[in-house]
Design a protein around this motif. Structure first.
Motif, PDB file in Angstrom:
ATOM      1  N   SER A 173      70.073  24.206 -19.920  1.00 29.46           N
ATOM      2  CA  SER A 173      69.171  23.272 -19.262  1.00 29.46           C
ATOM      3  C   SER A 173      68.666  22.246 -20.270  1.00 29.46           C
ATOM      4  O   SER A 173      68.221  22.596 -21.363  1.00 29.46           O
ATOM      5  N   LEU A 174      68.746  20.993 -19.875  1.00 23.08           N
ATOM      6  CA  LEU A 174      68.236  19.880 -20.673  1.00 23.08           C
ATOM      7  C   LEU A 174      67.145  19.197 -19.860  1.00 23.08           C
ATOM      8  O   LEU A 174      67.371  18.812 -18.708  1.00 23.08           O
ATOM      9  N   LEU A 175      65.959  19.032 -20.444  1.00 24.53           N
ATOM     10  CA  LEU A 175      64.848  18.448 -19.713  1.00 24.53           C
ATOM     11  C   LEU A 175      64.981  16.930 -19.623  1.00 24.53           C
ATOM     12  O   LEU A 175      65.626  16.288 -20.450  1.00 24.53           O
ATOM     13  N   GLY A 176      64.329  16.374 -18.605  1.00 22.93           N
ATOM     14  CA  GLY A 176      64.310  14.937 -18.421  1.00 22.93           C
ATOM     15  C   GLY A 176      63.535  14.242 -19.525  1.00 22.93           C
ATOM     16  O   GLY A 176      62.800  14.871 -20.295  1.00 22.93           O
ATOM     17  N   PRO A 177      63.626  12.920 -19.595  1.00 23.88           N
ATOM     18  CA  PRO A 177      63.012  12.173 -20.702  1.00 23.88           C
ATOM     19  C   PRO A 177      61.491  12.203 -20.704  1.00 23.88           C
ATOM     20  O   PRO A 177      60.879  11.916 -21.728  1.00 23.88           O
ATOM     21  N   LYS A 178      60.851  12.543 -19.587  1.00 24.77           N
ATOM     22  CA  LYS A 178      59.390  12.538 -19.523  1.00 24.77           C
ATOM     23  C   LYS A 178      58.809  13.951 -19.464  1.00 24.77           C
ATOM     24  O   LYS A 178      57.731  14.169 -18.923  1.00 24.77           O
ATOM     25  N   ALA A 179      59.520  14.910 -20.044  1.00 19.37           N
ATOM     26  CA  ALA A 179      59.063  16.299 -20.032  1.00 19.37           C
ATOM     27  C   ALA A 179      57.832  16.489 -20.906  1.00 19.37           C
ATOM     28  O   ALA A 179      57.642  15.777 -21.897  1.00 19.37           O
TER      29      ALA A 179
END
Length: 280
Positions: free
Chosen positions: A255-261
């Motif tokens: 899992s890779l988080l979105g840019p605004k995590a």
């Protein structure tokens, strides 16, 4: 619940041993036991690693209605049950390729739960699935509500690949790689941060984290909770061994988080899982 992709009912309500087509013509009971190396809430995980085990039972009736109940135990946190879920739902197959579903899950958490989703005790899920000639597509919408209210939308594509048999022709090996994009709101994170601050104070770990530029705040957030943004990109690789009444699975998820995590969530996380399902 899915802790996914919580969640929610962890995909037990769509038990994979569907090769036995006669199962849809009678009432079935599915028992499940799962292990995961960490909790994933729509691909999101905290910096604190929380491996867990889950047991679940699902009763599915021929008309498409099902009832489900299960319990989670975090292996490195507390001595009691970490979460209990009960749920009900309805699935309808329009044809061999197109199906829809609706489900409701009620979760019960102990006080001071370390789980991200602890403020969203209720979950209403609507899903649509379509099998194209080469891939399967699933679109799912979750309304999670309770102490906080959140909306999540998940779009997934998967491909079932038959590898062959193991030991004899009755044991089928299947690989089903999938990619998933999850977007949603973040009200749940406000409650998580507040509860985390309380736990740290009670454990004597000092003051709660403070948001940059606001010395009076005890909540750490990087974006508005109302903002609807990409939460995670998930890559899944489950390998399953199935027979007439059971399925065993080993899985990996990146899992890779979105840019605004949020800063306290791990931007990249791997999850390893083991699962066993038996259907009567």
């Amino acid at each position: 619940m899915r802790f996914t992709s919580l969640v929610i009912l962890i995909c037990i309500t769509s038990f994979k041993v569907q090769a036995q087509q006669d199962s849809i013509k009678k009432t079935t009971i599915t028992l499940a036991a799962l292990y995961s190396s960490n909790v994933s809430y729509y691909g999101q995980a905290t910096n604190e690693k929380l491996p867990y085990v889950l047991v679940n039972a699902t009763v599915r009736f021929p008309i498409g209605i099902y009832l489900s109940g299960g319990s989670y135990k975090l292996l490195n946190y507390g001595s009691g049950i970490s979460e209990t879920d009960i749920g009900a739902g309805f699935d309808h197959d329009f044809n061999d390729n197109f199906s829809t579903g609706i489900a409701y899950t009620r979760s019960f958490f102990p006080e001071n739960s370390p789980l991200l989703q602890a403020s969203n005790e209720n979950n209403l899920n609507l899903s649509v699935k379509y099998a194209w000639p080469w891939i399967k597509t699933s679109l799912s919408t979750d309304y999670a509500f309770g102490k906080q209210d959140d909306i999540f939308i998940s779009l997934a594509h998967s491909k079932e690949i038959g590898i062959g048999t193991l030991f004899n022709e009755k044991n089928t090996l299947t690989l089903e790689p999938a990619i998933e994009l999850v977007a949603g709101t973040r009200h749940f994170y406000e409650s998580y941060t507040i509860e985390k601050s309380k736990r740290e104070k009670s454990n004597g770990k000092g003051k709660s984290p403070v948001s940059p530029g606001n010395s009076n705040s005890t909540i750490t957030t990087t974006v508005s909770s109302d903002s609807f943004n990409i939460l995670s990109y998930n890559f899944k690789l489950p390998l399953s061994l199935s027979r007439a009444n059971y399925l065993a699975e080993i899985s990996y998820q990146l899992s890779l988080l979105g840019p605004k995590a949020e800063a306290e969530l791990k931007r990249q996380q791997s999850f390893f899982g083991l699962a066993f399902y038996y259907q009567f």
